[in-house]
Scaffold this motif. Structure first.
Motif, short mmCIF file in Angstrom:
data_model
loop_
_atom_site.label_atom_id
_atom_site.label_comp_id
_atom_site.label_asym_id
_atom_site.label_seq_id
_atom_site.Cartn_x
_atom_site.Cartn_y
_atom_site.Cartn_z
N ALA A 210 2.57 0.68 7.49
CA ALA A 210 3.39 -0.25 8.27
C ALA A 210 2.54 -1.05 9.25
O ALA A 210 2.68 -2.27 9.36
N GLU A 211 1.66 -0.36 9.99
CA GLU A 211 0.81 -1.06 10.96
C GLU A 211 -0.15 -2.02 10.26
O GLU A 211 -0.46 -3.09 10.79
N ALA A 223 -8.72 0.40 9.21
CA ALA A 223 -8.20 0.96 10.46
C ALA A 223 -7.94 2.45 10.26
O ALA A 223 -7.54 2.89 9.18
N ALA A 224 -8.18 3.22 11.31
CA ALA A 224 -7.75 4.61 11.36
C ALA A 224 -6.50 4.64 12.24
O ALA A 224 -6.55 4.22 13.40
N VAL A 237 -6.72 3.50 6.46
CA VAL A 237 -6.15 2.43 5.64
C VAL A 237 -7.12 1.26 5.62
O VAL A 237 -7.95 1.08 6.51
N THR A 238 -6.99 0.46 4.56
CA THR A 238 -7.80 -0.74 4.42
C THR A 238 -6.88 -1.92 4.19
O THR A 238 -5.66 -1.78 4.17
N ASP A 239 -7.46 -3.09 3.97
CA ASP A 239 -6.63 -4.27 3.74
C ASP A 239 -5.90 -4.19 2.40
O ASP A 239 -5.01 -4.97 2.13
N ARG A 240 -6.29 -3.25 1.55
CA ARG A 240 -5.53 -2.97 0.33
C ARG A 240 -4.76 -1.68 0.57
O ARG A 240 -5.33 -0.59 0.62
N GLU A 344 -12.67 -0.60 11.65
CA GLU A 344 -12.69 -1.78 12.52
C GLU A 344 -11.75 -1.58 13.71
O GLU A 344 -12.03 -2.03 14.81
N ARG A 345 -10.64 -0.88 13.47
CA ARG A 345 -9.68 -0.60 14.53
C ARG A 345 -9.23 0.85 14.46
O ARG A 345 -9.16 1.44 13.38
N VAL A 346 -8.91 1.40 15.62
CA VAL A 346 -8.28 2.71 15.71
C VAL A 346 -6.96 2.50 16.45
O VAL A 346 -6.94 2.02 17.58
N LEU A 347 -5.85 2.84 15.80
CA LEU A 347 -4.53 2.57 16.35
C LEU A 347 -3.81 3.89 16.62
O LEU A 347 -3.76 4.76 15.74
#
Length: 435
Positions: A210-211, A223-224, A237-240, A344-347
């Protein structure tokens, strides 16, 4: 008829439909003229595919846009009312069921509380989901799904594995689930059509998807995403989106011989950073959570004690110390994700993460940087999730949505049997592989 690649004409048509639907879903509305360059399909193919999709009721007009010297161009978008999606979040304190249209606009919601020793009783959870599905369909005036139900996605705690005819089974050591055949149980209890997708995933993965699709991960290559609730979990997750992978991150060891975790092992991150453990540590240090309060209320009380509003007295040093320790444990845990996967990002999401985040995220960033290697830590931006505490449910609904888009908007009860054609390298290597 199969092409040299083993793909049939129907495969090519489905692929073209999927390309158009995905482009319109994530980048629309677009005109027919814009769809060609955006998908790499010829103008003739676009015309045929759009005609089919309009005929199937999947596309609708969304206004016009001026063109250079010609007639205005009609914009197209996916028709939100063309399908329905159900997302389910099996959380620590309740089961939430939501019904969405294809644009993921919420149409109806049902919640069933879970508490006490029987909170994760399998029969009770299945009954909650069954009753919630029936309730949201009735509330939307579609008691039988009205033929538009695309599928059901379910986010659960634990490891999800495929088990042949059983479908998806769940291994949840912290809640006593040992190879629970949840998909089979839900199909039987909800009396679902055999071909309807029922997709079950770890809740951290549904949050991550979702994010990545709609929230704070949008536009990132990787992103993690952390699900911080009663326990803690994560997803890479990745852009795919199909490359998303749930991680049992809460059960990495952060202290040898440390506190006993719910999973039974000593020293897990979850035993220090999960909301349940955090509240337990507060009690042990002399804190006083409200009597009889649920975890969300008790955690809010802890935050209020550590950060009182103006005019409400001084900060409680015990509560402040517990939160400070938790920030360090969480930061140290994030450093492991950063070193291993270099996202690249950690959310940080989940109800507890979103509650605590505004107060201690800066401290978490500092600890993560101190424990991680400098290069990957310098590249990883740590932030809160953008979709709120309901993001797991939204992410669960994207599971059948992704299948629907990839199938070109077609609902097939049985997959077509396809001729298996081995790639050339596999044929060549067979002679070299030793048995």
């Amino acid at each position: 008829m199969a092409a040299g690649t083993g793909r049939t004409v129907n495969d090519l048509r489905s692929g073209n439909r999927a390309a158009v639907l995905r482009r319109l879903y994530f980048g629309g509305p677009l005109s027919r003229q814009e769809l060609g360059p955006a998908t790499g399909l010829s103008s003739g193919t676009i015309s045929n595919v759009v005609g089919d999709l309009v005929g199937d009721g999947l596309l609708e007009e969304a206004g016009t846009v001026d063109s250079d010297g010609g007639r205005p161009r009609t914009l197209l978008r996916i028709a939100p009312a063309a399908g329905r999606l159900i997302g389910v979040d099996v959380g620590e304190t309740r089961v939430r069921v939501e019904l969405f249209d294809l644009a993921l606009t919420e149409l109806a919601r049902a919640e069933r509380p879970m508490s006490g020793a029987a909170a994760y009783d399998v029969d009770a959870v299945v009954a909650h989901i069954r009753d919630g599905v029936a309730e949201v369909l009735r509330a939307a005036g579609e008691p039988g799904g009205d033929g538009r139900l695309v599928g059901i996605g379910v986010g659960v705690p634990g490891i999800v594995a495929a088990a042949g005819e059983q479908g998806a089974v769940v291994h949840g050591q912290t809640n006593g689930w040992d190879a629970v055949p949840l998909e089979r149980l839900l199909r039987t209890a909800c009396r679902l059509p055999a071909g309807l997708p029922v997709l079950i995933e770890n809740g951290a993965r549904t949050l991550g998807q979702a994010e990545m699709w709609f929230g704070a991960g949008r536009g990132a290559q990787s992103a993690a995403v952390v699900l911080f609730g009663s326990g803690v979990g994560a997803c890479l997750v990745t852009d795919r989106a199909e490359q998303g992978r749930a991680l049992e991150w809460g059960h990495v060891t952060v202290r040898v011989g440390g506190r006993r975790c719910r999973c039974g092992a000593p020293g897990c991150l979850e035993a220090y950073a999960g909301a349940a453990a955090l509240l337990e540590r507060w009690r042990e240090a002399g804190g006083r959570p409200p009597e009889g309060a649920d975890e969300e209320t008790a955690l809010a009380a802890l935050v209020a004690a550590a950060h009182p509003a103006e005019g409400e007295g001084r900060a409680d040093p015990v509560a402040s110390a517990v939160l400070a320790d938790t920030a360090e444990y969480l930061g140290a845990g994030l450093s492991g994700l950063i070193n291993l996967f270099q996202p690249e990002r950690v959310l940080v999401g989940g109800w507890a993460g979103l509650l605590l985040g505004p107060r201690f995220l800066e401290a978490v960033r500092g600890h993560a940087a101190a424990y991680a290697l400098a290069y990957p830590a310098g590249r990883a931006a740590i932030a809160l999730g953008a979709l709120g505490p309901d993001a797991v449910t939204v992410g669960a609904a994207t599971l059948p949505l992704a299948v629907f888009l990839d199938a070109g908007g077609r609902r097939e009860e049985k997959p077509r049997q396809r001729e298996v054609v081995l790639p050339a390298w596999q044929t060549a290597m067979q002679g070299r592989v030793r048995g």
